[in-house]
Design a protein around this motif. Sequence first.
Motif, PDB file in Angstrom:
ATOM      1  N   LEU A  30      89.215   3.893  -8.037  1.00  0.00           N
ATOM      2  CA  LEU A  30      90.647   3.186  -7.908  1.00  0.00           C
ATOM      3  C   LEU A  30      91.425   3.093  -6.883  1.00  0.00           C
ATOM      4  O   LEU A  30      92.008   1.971  -6.685  1.00  0.00           O
ATOM      5  CB  LEU A  30      91.438   4.048  -9.179  1.00  0.00           C
ATOM      6  CG  LEU A  30      92.613   3.608  -9.610  1.00  0.00           C
ATOM      7  CD1 LEU A  30      92.711   1.726 -10.151  1.00  0.00           C
ATOM      8  CD2 LEU A  30      93.178   4.244 -11.089  1.00  0.00           C
ATOM      9  N   ARG A  31      91.206   4.104  -6.152  1.00  0.00           N
ATOM     10  CA  ARG A  31      91.984   4.179  -4.758  1.00  0.00           C
ATOM     11  C   ARG A  31      91.690   2.852  -4.035  1.00  0.00           C
ATOM     12  O   ARG A  31      92.315   2.013  -3.382  1.00  0.00           O
ATOM     13  CB  ARG A  31      91.755   5.377  -3.982  1.00  0.00           C
ATOM     14  CG  ARG A  31      92.606   5.390  -2.519  1.00  0.00           C
ATOM     15  CD  ARG A  31      92.517   6.710  -1.780  1.00  0.00           C
ATOM     16  NE  ARG A  31      92.813   7.837  -2.436  1.00  0.00           N
ATOM     17  CZ  ARG A  31      91.996   8.884  -3.071  1.00  0.00           C
ATOM     18  NH1 ARG A  31      90.843   8.556  -2.714  1.00  0.00           N
ATOM     19  NH2 ARG A  31      92.236   9.634  -3.867  1.00  0.00           N
ATOM     20  N   LEU A  32      90.076   2.736  -4.094  1.00  0.00           N
ATOM     21  CA  LEU A  32      89.501   1.346  -3.148  1.00  0.00           C
ATOM     22  C   LEU A  32      90.396   0.140  -3.968  1.00  0.00           C
ATOM     23  O   LEU A  32      90.842  -0.792  -3.208  1.00  0.00           O
ATOM     24  CB  LEU A  32      88.093   1.344  -3.510  1.00  0.00           C
ATOM     25  CG  LEU A  32      87.563   2.757  -2.708  1.00  0.00           C
ATOM     26  CD1 LEU A  32      85.769   2.609  -3.085  1.00  0.00           C
ATOM     27  CD2 LEU A  32      87.643   2.542  -1.086  1.00  0.00           C
ATOM     28  N   GLU A  33      90.271   0.132  -5.379  1.00  0.00           N
ATOM     29  CA  GLU A  33      90.652  -1.138  -6.009  1.00  0.00           C
ATOM     30  C   GLU A  33      92.213  -1.417  -5.709  1.00  0.00           C
ATOM     31  O   GLU A  33      92.721  -2.693  -5.894  1.00  0.00           O
ATOM     32  CB  GLU A  33      90.185  -1.066  -7.614  1.00  0.00           C
ATOM     33  CG  GLU A  33      88.791  -1.180  -7.566  1.00  0.00           C
ATOM     34  CD  GLU A  33      88.278  -0.657  -9.116  1.00  0.00           C
ATOM     35  OE1 GLU A  33      87.053  -0.874  -9.158  1.00  0.00           O
ATOM     36  OE2 GLU A  33      89.198  -0.619  -9.848  1.00  0.00           O
ATOM     37  N   LEU A  34      93.100  -0.309  -5.668  1.00  0.00           N
ATOM     38  CA  LEU A  34      94.281  -0.510  -5.653  1.00  0.00           C
ATOM     39  C   LEU A  34      94.910  -0.727  -4.040  1.00  0.00           C
ATOM     40  O   LEU A  34      96.081  -1.025  -3.768  1.00  0.00           O
ATOM     41  CB  LEU A  34      95.094   0.789  -5.983  1.00  0.00           C
ATOM     42  CG  LEU A  34      95.106   0.869  -7.393  1.00  0.00           C
ATOM     43  CD1 LEU A  34      95.678   2.289  -7.504  1.00  0.00           C
ATOM     44  CD2 LEU A  34      95.918  -0.020  -8.148  1.00  0.00           C
ATOM     45  N   ASN A  35      93.810  -0.766  -3.127  1.00  0.00           N
ATOM     46  CA  ASN A  35      94.413  -0.882  -1.753  1.00  0.00           C
ATOM     47  C   ASN A  35      95.109  -2.102  -1.569  1.00  0.00           C
ATOM     48  O   ASN A  35      94.735  -3.238  -1.989  1.00  0.00           O
ATOM     49  CB  ASN A  35      93.031  -0.869  -0.837  1.00  0.00           C
ATOM     50  CG  ASN A  35      93.268  -0.943   0.579  1.00  0.00           C
ATOM     51  OD1 ASN A  35      92.935  -1.650   1.324  1.00  0.00           O
ATOM     52  ND2 ASN A  35      94.057  -0.185   1.148  1.00  0.00           N
ATOM     53  N   GLY A  36      96.362  -1.975  -0.911  1.00  0.00           N
ATOM     54  CA  GLY A  36      97.059  -3.154  -0.698  1.00  0.00           C
ATOM     55  C   GLY A  36      98.236  -3.484  -1.904  1.00  0.00           C
ATOM     56  O   GLY A  36      99.137  -4.224  -1.653  1.00  0.00           O
ATOM     57  N   ARG A  37      98.015  -2.610  -2.998  1.00  0.00           N
ATOM     58  CA  ARG A  37      99.273  -2.413  -3.972  1.00  0.00           C
ATOM     59  C   ARG A  37      99.912  -1.068  -3.650  1.00  0.00           C
ATOM     60  O   ARG A  37      99.405  -0.103  -3.049  1.00  0.00           O
ATOM     61  CB  ARG A  37      98.513  -2.678  -5.154  1.00  0.00           C
ATOM     62  CG  ARG A  37      98.023  -4.408  -5.596  1.00  0.00           C
ATOM     63  CD  ARG A  37      98.046  -4.535  -7.083  1.00  0.00           C
ATOM     64  NE  ARG A  37      96.506  -3.909  -7.139  1.00  0.00           N
ATOM     65  CZ  ARG A  37      96.079  -3.984  -8.457  1.00  0.00           C
ATOM     66  NH1 ARG A  37      96.669  -4.153  -9.694  1.00  0.00           N
ATOM     67  NH2 ARG A  37      94.622  -3.616  -8.672  1.00  0.00           N
TER      68      ARG A  37
END
Length: 245
Positions: free
Chosen positions: A157-164
């Motif tokens: 999830l940390r990877l997927e949230l990158n930029g948010r």
Amino acid sequence: MPTAVVTGASSGIGAATARSLAAAGYHVFCAARRRDRVRALATEIGGTAVVCDVTDEVQVAALAATVGSSLDLLLNNAGGAIGTDPVESGDVDDWRRMYEVNVIGTLLVTQALLPALVASGAGTIVNLGSTAGHVPYEGGGGYVSAKHGVAAMTETLRLELNGRPVRITEIAPGMVRTDEFALNRFAGDESRADAVYAGVREPLVAEDIADAITWVATRPSHVNIDLMVLKPLAQAAAHKVHREL
Ligand code: 8X3
């Protein structure tokens, strides 16, 4: 006033963290299955009680509706261990239950509250992992696998949230003596539960973990603590526990 959701808030690390966050200025939504306990806690700390089983999608949706459109902090704490069977003979229902509450419960609550965390502009997710999510031990199979799942979900999830604007932390405690963790693991057998901590001078207590979570949550919002492993001084490694017997 910043807002926080704490799941599994009726006892142990959840209740201690709800108190700690309230003392740090948060309005805390105390979520757990046991109505009387979350009500008493919410009254004590000036928060909001929400009766919620994290494995129930309808109840999780109701939790999200109660929280509303913006949320600063989510602590996915609900979880636990059942049994110490070896993999070879592990009870499949126990494994399913552990996966359901530790992994699927964390997934459901995170999915439901992520829009509000993003909307806050500086959201924080803290997932309660375990040293068992990093180092396997004999007899821990179902719990070890579930907590490895929590660790993997957190990293993904940390990877997927990158930029948010949402940061995510895993807190990984070792030996913490709470009222219910070991009792639940051993189906209420007090002597087996007590044996876990036998001779250990000072196991961690729920307040130690609450303190760490509150510290993580109150760092400036650009600071992401990926992982924090906490063990008592007597526990050098998962298998290496000093006991004074
Ligand atoms: C608790 C640590 O060692 O009981 O998450 O798995 S252990």
